[in-house]
Scaffold this active site. Sequence first.
Site, PDB file in Angstrom:
ATOM      1  N   SER A 142       0.872  -1.188   0.000  1.00  0.00           N
ATOM      2  CA  SER A 142       0.000   0.000   0.000  1.00  0.00           C
ATOM      3  C   SER A 142       0.902   1.229   0.000  1.00  0.00           C
ATOM      4  O   SER A 142       2.101   1.119   0.296  1.00  0.00           O
ATOM      5  CB  SER A 142      -0.844  -0.020   1.282  1.00  0.00           C
ATOM      6  OG  SER A 142      -1.483   1.227   1.478  1.00  0.00           O
ATOM      7  N   TYR A 155      -1.958  -1.111  10.151  1.00  0.00           N
ATOM      8  CA  TYR A 155      -1.974  -1.259   8.689  1.00  0.00           C
ATOM      9  C   TYR A 155      -0.608  -0.890   8.106  1.00  0.00           C
ATOM     10  O   TYR A 155      -0.023  -1.630   7.307  1.00  0.00           O
ATOM     11  CB  TYR A 155      -3.082  -0.368   8.126  1.00  0.00           C
ATOM     12  CG  TYR A 155      -3.346  -0.555   6.650  1.00  0.00           C
ATOM     13  CD1 TYR A 155      -4.082  -1.642   6.189  1.00  0.00           C
ATOM     14  CD2 TYR A 155      -2.882   0.359   5.715  1.00  0.00           C
ATOM     15  CE1 TYR A 155      -4.333  -1.813   4.837  1.00  0.00           C
ATOM     16  CE2 TYR A 155      -3.131   0.201   4.361  1.00  0.00           C
ATOM     17  CZ  TYR A 155      -3.866  -0.890   3.925  1.00  0.00           C
ATOM     18  OH  TYR A 155      -4.109  -1.057   2.579  1.00  0.00           O
TER      19      TYR A 155
HETATM   20  P1  NAD Z   1     -11.870  -5.125   0.033  1.00  0.00           P
HETATM   21  O1  NAD Z   1     -12.215  -5.089   1.480  1.00  0.00           O
HETATM   22  O2  NAD Z   1     -12.734  -4.413  -0.922  1.00  0.00           O
HETATM   23  O3  NAD Z   1     -11.682  -6.638  -0.440  1.00  0.00           O
HETATM   24  C1  NAD Z   1     -10.829  -7.489   0.304  1.00  0.00           C
HETATM   25  C2  NAD Z   1     -11.250  -8.933   0.117  1.00  0.00           C
HETATM   26  O4  NAD Z   1     -10.361  -9.730   0.914  1.00  0.00           O
HETATM   27  C3  NAD Z   1     -12.678  -9.203   0.607  1.00  0.00           C
HETATM   28  O5  NAD Z   1     -13.344 -10.016  -0.329  1.00  0.00           O
HETATM   29  C4  NAD Z   1     -12.456  -9.920   1.941  1.00  0.00           C
HETATM   30  O6  NAD Z   1     -13.514 -10.831   2.242  1.00  0.00           O
HETATM   31  C5  NAD Z   1     -11.148 -10.641   1.679  1.00  0.00           C
HETATM   32  N1  NAD Z   1     -10.430 -10.953   2.925  1.00  0.00           N
HETATM   33  C6  NAD Z   1     -10.106 -10.106   3.922  1.00  0.00           C
HETATM   34  N2  NAD Z   1      -9.497 -10.779   4.899  1.00  0.00           N
HETATM   35  C7  NAD Z   1      -9.439 -12.085   4.518  1.00  0.00           C
HETATM   36  C8  NAD Z   1      -8.932 -13.262   5.116  1.00  0.00           C
HETATM   37  N3  NAD Z   1      -8.388 -13.259   6.360  1.00  0.00           N
HETATM   38  N4  NAD Z   1      -9.005 -14.419   4.431  1.00  0.00           N
HETATM   39  C9  NAD Z   1      -9.574 -14.458   3.208  1.00  0.00           C
HETATM   40  N5  NAD Z   1     -10.094 -13.371   2.595  1.00  0.00           N
HETATM   41  C10 NAD Z   1     -10.033 -12.198   3.250  1.00  0.00           C
HETATM   42  O7  NAD Z   1     -10.381  -4.554  -0.055  1.00  0.00           O
HETATM   43  P2  NAD Z   1      -9.563  -4.000  -1.319  1.00  0.00           P
HETATM   44  O8  NAD Z   1      -9.631  -2.529  -1.290  1.00  0.00           O
HETATM   45  O9  NAD Z   1      -9.909  -4.735  -2.549  1.00  0.00           O
HETATM   46  O10 NAD Z   1      -8.096  -4.382  -0.830  1.00  0.00           O
HETATM   47  C11 NAD Z   1      -7.399  -5.506  -1.301  1.00  0.00           C
HETATM   48  C12 NAD Z   1      -5.944  -5.382  -0.874  1.00  0.00           C
HETATM   49  O11 NAD Z   1      -5.421  -4.159  -1.387  1.00  0.00           O
HETATM   50  C13 NAD Z   1      -5.736  -5.320   0.639  1.00  0.00           C
HETATM   51  O12 NAD Z   1      -4.562  -6.013   0.979  1.00  0.00           O
HETATM   52  C14 NAD Z   1      -5.575  -3.840   0.897  1.00  0.00           C
HETATM   53  O13 NAD Z   1      -4.836  -3.567   2.065  1.00  0.00           O
HETATM   54  C15 NAD Z   1      -4.840  -3.417  -0.347  1.00  0.00           C
HETATM   55  N6  NAD Z   1      -4.947  -1.990  -0.643  1.00  0.00           N
HETATM   56  C16 NAD Z   1      -6.130  -1.459  -1.071  1.00  0.00           C
HETATM   57  C17 NAD Z   1      -6.172  -0.117  -1.361  1.00  0.00           C
HETATM   58  C18 NAD Z   1      -7.413   0.537  -1.870  1.00  0.00           C
HETATM   59  O14 NAD Z   1      -7.383   1.745  -2.057  1.00  0.00           O
HETATM   60  N7  NAD Z   1      -8.504  -0.170  -2.125  1.00  0.00           N
HETATM   61  C19 NAD Z   1      -5.036   0.686  -1.201  1.00  0.00           C
HETATM   62  C20 NAD Z   1      -3.862   0.100  -0.770  1.00  0.00           C
HETATM   63  C21 NAD Z   1      -3.828  -1.245  -0.510  1.00  0.00           C
END
Ligand code: NAD
Length: 257
Positions: A142, A155
């Site tokens: 991230s 985080y």
């Molecule tokens: P989201 O919450 O929309 O989707 C995350 C998915 O992961 C969900 O389907 C959830 O059920 C699943 N999940 C969470 N914990 C889990 C576990 N212990 N076991 C199995 N499945 C699990 O999140 P997102 O925004 O799509 O984020 C995805 C990744 O990207 C994460 O690692 C997040 O930290 C990273 N990220 C996202 C952003 C952003 O702006 N969206 C920015 C930086 C990093």
Amino acid sequence: MKGKVFIVTGAAMGLGLAAAEELAASGAKLVLVDYNSDALTEAKKHISSSYPDTEVETYVADVSKEEDVKGYVALATSRFGRIDGLYNNAGIEGKQAPLVDYDLEVFKRVVDINLMGVYFAMRHVIPVMQAQNYGRIVNVASVGGIRGVVNQTAYVATKHAVSGMTKNAAIEYGKYGILTNAIAPGAILTPMVAEAFKQVNPDDPKAAETEYAQRNPTRGLGQPKDVAKLVKFLISEENGYVNGQTIAIDGGESNLY
Ligand code: NAD
């Protein structure tokens, strides 16, 4: 990409689902992993109806549990015989609070999922890739893996750790044809980010979103598809020499100070 086998964790929504769609569109075979069973079933239905030729397996797993991780790796190898790429994407944000006030149970859960979940996946996928003498791993860090983010100690700590583990995997397993990188998304409009805006301004999450977007050099948020395209490159044979990097995809946000 046709016929290549990819594992996507956190595949039920957000960045995981967008990448799964991008890979399915290229004819890849997929093992989709998530702990949200209902959403995972919906995701599979959606991908199978959009790309009927794609072979898609699902596995309900909590990535923080090593036995669950062994289970999805075993499914990939028994069903498809190999693993070409791992998109190590599942993660949570935790709650927003200053460091001293941070809820300890939430802190530990963030560590279990964002750090141990990513580690367990590499621990069990890398031996399969070593035996093939080929593999591509994309871990999800991230912007919070590059710099601090106010009120997100757990985080930020875990995402820096993901970036660190990525460097180690890269230098230890590059000789087996395994290239390991991390991506560092900024604010990409997914369910996770929508939830964060609700925490920042419960009365008007849209106002929080607009204010955040104004701080970005592009004056906008990213879309999951933008990230999926970068992942598709890094996880494919098209990537021949990028290894051990944490690549920001954030509209330039991480260059601000
Ligand atoms: P989201 O919450 O929309 O989707 C995350 C998915 O992961 C969900 O389907 C959830 O059920 C699943 N999940 C969470 N914990 C889990 C576990 N212990 N076991 C199995 N499945 C699990 O999140 P997102 O925004 O799509 O984020 C995805 C990744 O990207 C994460 O690692 C997040 O930290 C990273 N990220 C996202 C952003 C952003 O702006 N969206 C920015 C930086 C990093």
